[in-house]
Each structure stands twice: as C-alpha cells, then as structure tokens.
Design a protein around this motif. Sequence first.
Motif, short mmCIF file in Angstrom:
data_model
loop_
_atom_site.label_atom_id
_atom_site.label_comp_id
_atom_site.label_asym_id
_atom_site.label_seq_id
_atom_site.Cartn_x
_atom_site.Cartn_y
_atom_site.Cartn_z
N SER A 152 8.32 -22.16 -3.18
CA SER A 152 6.95 -22.68 -3.21
C SER A 152 6.59 -23.33 -1.88
O SER A 152 5.55 -23.03 -1.28
CB SER A 152 6.82 -23.72 -4.33
OG SER A 152 7.24 -23.22 -5.57
N VAL A 178 4.18 -16.26 -10.61
CA VAL A 178 5.55 -15.89 -10.94
C VAL A 178 5.48 -14.48 -11.53
O VAL A 178 5.19 -14.28 -12.70
CB VAL A 178 6.16 -16.87 -11.95
CG1 VAL A 178 7.60 -16.46 -12.29
CG2 VAL A 178 6.13 -18.29 -11.40
N VAL A 181 11.02 -13.01 -12.97
CA VAL A 181 12.13 -13.95 -12.81
C VAL A 181 13.15 -13.69 -13.91
O VAL A 181 12.79 -13.49 -15.07
CB VAL A 181 11.64 -15.42 -12.82
CG1 VAL A 181 10.98 -15.78 -14.14
CG2 VAL A 181 12.78 -16.37 -12.50
N PHE A 245 3.80 -22.36 -16.05
CA PHE A 245 5.11 -22.16 -15.43
C PHE A 245 5.80 -23.52 -15.46
O PHE A 245 5.25 -24.52 -14.98
CB PHE A 245 4.94 -21.66 -13.99
CG PHE A 245 6.24 -21.52 -13.24
CD1 PHE A 245 7.36 -20.95 -13.83
CD2 PHE A 245 6.35 -21.95 -11.92
CE1 PHE A 245 8.55 -20.81 -13.14
CE2 PHE A 245 7.53 -21.82 -11.21
CZ PHE A 245 8.63 -21.25 -11.83
N SER A 248 5.87 -25.72 -12.35
CA SER A 248 4.64 -25.82 -11.57
C SER A 248 4.30 -27.24 -11.14
O SER A 248 3.99 -27.49 -9.97
CB SER A 248 3.47 -25.23 -12.37
OG SER A 248 2.24 -25.48 -11.72
N GLU A 274 0.59 -23.22 -9.76
CA GLU A 274 1.52 -22.13 -10.03
C GLU A 274 1.37 -21.67 -11.47
O GLU A 274 1.19 -22.50 -12.38
CB GLU A 274 2.97 -22.58 -9.78
CG GLU A 274 3.21 -23.07 -8.37
CD GLU A 274 4.64 -23.47 -8.08
OE1 GLU A 274 4.97 -23.64 -6.90
OE2 GLU A 274 5.43 -23.62 -9.03
N SER A 276 2.63 -18.44 -14.50
CA SER A 276 3.44 -17.28 -14.88
C SER A 276 2.53 -16.11 -15.19
O SER A 276 1.42 -16.30 -15.70
CB SER A 276 4.28 -17.60 -16.12
OG SER A 276 5.24 -18.60 -15.84
N PHE A 333 14.23 -13.10 -8.54
CA PHE A 333 12.86 -13.58 -8.75
C PHE A 333 11.94 -12.96 -7.71
O PHE A 333 12.37 -12.62 -6.61
CB PHE A 333 12.78 -15.11 -8.72
CG PHE A 333 12.98 -15.74 -7.35
CD1 PHE A 333 11.94 -15.87 -6.45
CD2 PHE A 333 14.24 -16.22 -6.99
CE1 PHE A 333 12.13 -16.46 -5.21
CE2 PHE A 333 14.44 -16.80 -5.75
CZ PHE A 333 13.39 -16.92 -4.86
N PHE A 335 7.97 -13.94 -6.37
CA PHE A 335 6.78 -14.79 -6.41
C PHE A 335 5.74 -14.23 -5.44
O PHE A 335 6.08 -13.87 -4.30
CB PHE A 335 7.09 -16.22 -5.97
CG PHE A 335 7.93 -17.02 -6.92
CD1 PHE A 335 8.23 -16.56 -8.20
CD2 PHE A 335 8.43 -18.26 -6.53
CE1 PHE A 335 9.01 -17.31 -9.07
CE2 PHE A 335 9.20 -19.02 -7.39
CZ PHE A 335 9.49 -18.55 -8.66
N SER A 351 10.94 -13.49 -2.42
CA SER A 351 11.82 -12.89 -3.42
C SER A 351 13.28 -13.08 -3.04
O SER A 351 13.62 -13.32 -1.88
CB SER A 351 11.51 -11.40 -3.59
OG SER A 351 11.73 -10.71 -2.38
#
Length: 413
Positions: A152, A178, A181, A245, A248, A274, A276, A333, A335, A351
């Motif tokens: 982040s 997201v 993940v 998330f 977040s 943030e 999901s 993951f 993002f 990632s």
Amino acid sequence: MKDKRSYDIIIWGASGFTGKLVCQYLMKNYGIGIGSTFRWAIAGRNHKKLETIRKDLNLNNPEEMPILTGDSLDLKSLKAITDKTKVILTTVGPYSLYGRALVEACIQTQTHYCDLTGEVPFIHHTISKFQESAEKAKVKIVHSCGFDSVPSDLGCFMLQNRSMCDFGTPLEKIRLYVKKVKGGISGGTIASMIEIMKLAKNKDIRRILKNPYSLYPKNTPKGPKQPHQKNIQWDDISQGWIGPFIMSWFNSAIVRRTNALLNFKYGKDFIYDEVSVIPKKPLSRIRAQCYALGLGLFTGMLYFRFSRWLLSKTILPKPGQGPSEKTRKSGFFIFDLIGTQSNNMLKVTVSCGSDPGYSGTALMIGEAAVCLALDEELLPDNFGVLTPATAMGKTLINRLEKAGMEFKHSDED
C-alpha cells in the motif's frame, strides 16, 4: 549511528513462525559467515528454541550464526542486544505487549528498527513517546514492513511520484483494489488481532482506532473525511463488486502518515482507501455479500470474550503455528492502485508470488532490514517514527523488485 558494531542485522523473535521464515529467506538469499553480504545473528528469549532454529537451517558451521538472548520486557537486556547491531528486525507481537521496550532500547543505542505491526494503538504510542527522541538520535523506527503495509505505502508513493512527473501535480484520490490474494494465517497474527480487540474496550483506544488521522504527526490538522468501504457495491473502474478489505483501515492510516511526513506531497485533501474486488461472474454479488458477512461475523466474534475463547479453542491457530509449506508456496497477491486527478488516471500493480502474510512478508521485512543496514547513504535523510516510504522510498522498491516483487506502471484510459 556507531560505526563499529558486531552485526549489521539481528532478528529478534527468530524462533517464532515468521521469524524462522525470515531466517530462511536471509540464509537463502544472502548466506551467513564467510562470503555473506553482511553479518547477522538471531535473538530471542529462549536459547534452546533458537538453537533448534539454527540446527534446522543446516549450517555447515553453526557458530557462524550467533545466538543472543534477552527479555521483551527488560530494557537492560534489550539494550545489550541492540547495542551490538546496526538494525533490529523484530517479528515479536503483539507489539502493544512486547514492542515498546525494544523501540526505546533502539533509540538509546542509536539502532535502526523495523517491524511487522498492524496495530494502530502501538504506533500511536511510539509516535507520542518516541518521535522526538528518535529524531534527535538519528534513528529510523520503521513500522509495518510486511504485508501490512509495504504494498500500500510503496505503491501509493510510486504512483504519486509518477503523477508529479507526468502532470506536475499529485493525484487527488487513490484506491487500492485487492484483485487476488491467497495465503494462510498464523497464530501470531491472530494473537495481535485479539489484543487489538481487547484494547478496543478502552474508550481512548477506540477513539484512536476510529480516527483516520490517528497516525498524523502531533498538532497536525486533520484532512477531509475519508471513505471506508463497509457494504457491497458495483464498481465501474474494476468492473466488479467491491467490498471491505480487512487491512484497509490500518494501511490507509500508514499511507496518510507518509503524506504528512512528506510535507503533504500528495496534497492536504488527498483521499485514499482500499477495497476487495469480486470479479463479475455468475453469483459474484452473492459471493461478495457472503464475504462481507463472514468478515463482519469473524471480527465481531473476536471482540467478545466467550466467542473469542471458543474460536481460540477450536479453529484458530495458536502462537507459533502457521500455514504449511505447501500453502505458503501456493500463495500470492495482486493489488491494483488506481489514482485520479482531473481527467487523468494512472495505475500501478503491486504483486508477489509468495504467501502474502508469511513467505512474502519475510521477503519484505528481510529486504527492509538489509536496506536499512547497507543502503544508509542512499536513504532519505529522515529520522523518527517513520513508514516504509518515508524511511526508504525508492531504494526499498528497487530491492523488492530485485527480490521478485513487481511494481508495474500502466496508464488508464
């Protein structure tokens, strides 16, 4: 900082689940003893457990990995350890219980510090108590150097730098999506979550937890109202259903502290959150609603003593336990951070092809510690209670990319 130290890095908590993974990461990528890039050692409370970790690493010469012991609550024993190294890397949580004396020891011995905390009250405490003394000692106290909150913080930092280069002004709003993940959870992470829930029964702690600007420097005016996704809704940008998330609120507080410490390089009215993403597929809305409901139920059960006890006795892993090697190897993951400014839009994808909370986190904090120890001349001239971006910035991004993480720019139409 003193020039002559016995070690460059000491891993505090090396016998814990994540601490062991950090040792394995450093051993695999940097070696130890003769031929190693730097000098490092392991430390903790229990000498016997540390010897087991050293044995498990299959060293040709075990004596090349020194063992130091101390107590998380004994400042004198901690100072005896921190005085021997340039950097302390600590995986010992909950940090609200076991981290305060170590931060103090690092400041008193002029030793840089990095951790994995996702605990707002702990960071709020270190800012209130140690910011000025850490600045005076020229020490970097760097919180949240793992999955909380490196992707982040550094993703946002990178995106804003691109905006300044391309447009001459920062992005007004950034949202982290997201996208994918996969990973397990350890007993140590659960223990930290439970400790936060216990602390939240105190009204002053609840006030800190609810304040999106609780990690701002002292006497800094609050910014605008910040979004916090609680419900399920359709999102045109991601072309999917978005929902809450779990990390977040914490990650967003770290990003906002970075902005403030950079003299509001992102702007005083900067908006960040943030979410999901559940991709558009059959029954995706129902899946998203089930996810949000399950998340709310889980956090609610952690808040109450009886349900917390029930979970800990049945399904939750205990401290020292964590996901299997098979689970960790299959983790990853992805993002997307998407920012807007007037009619402009930019995106960076962050990632990693490792379990985010464990193998990936070992990579992130391992490289952060190496960065603090070896790249001092390349780092920003910032000291005090810092974030990954304000402590190490682009230098850490470069190290993480070389280690296998991706920070990839792309323009959005």
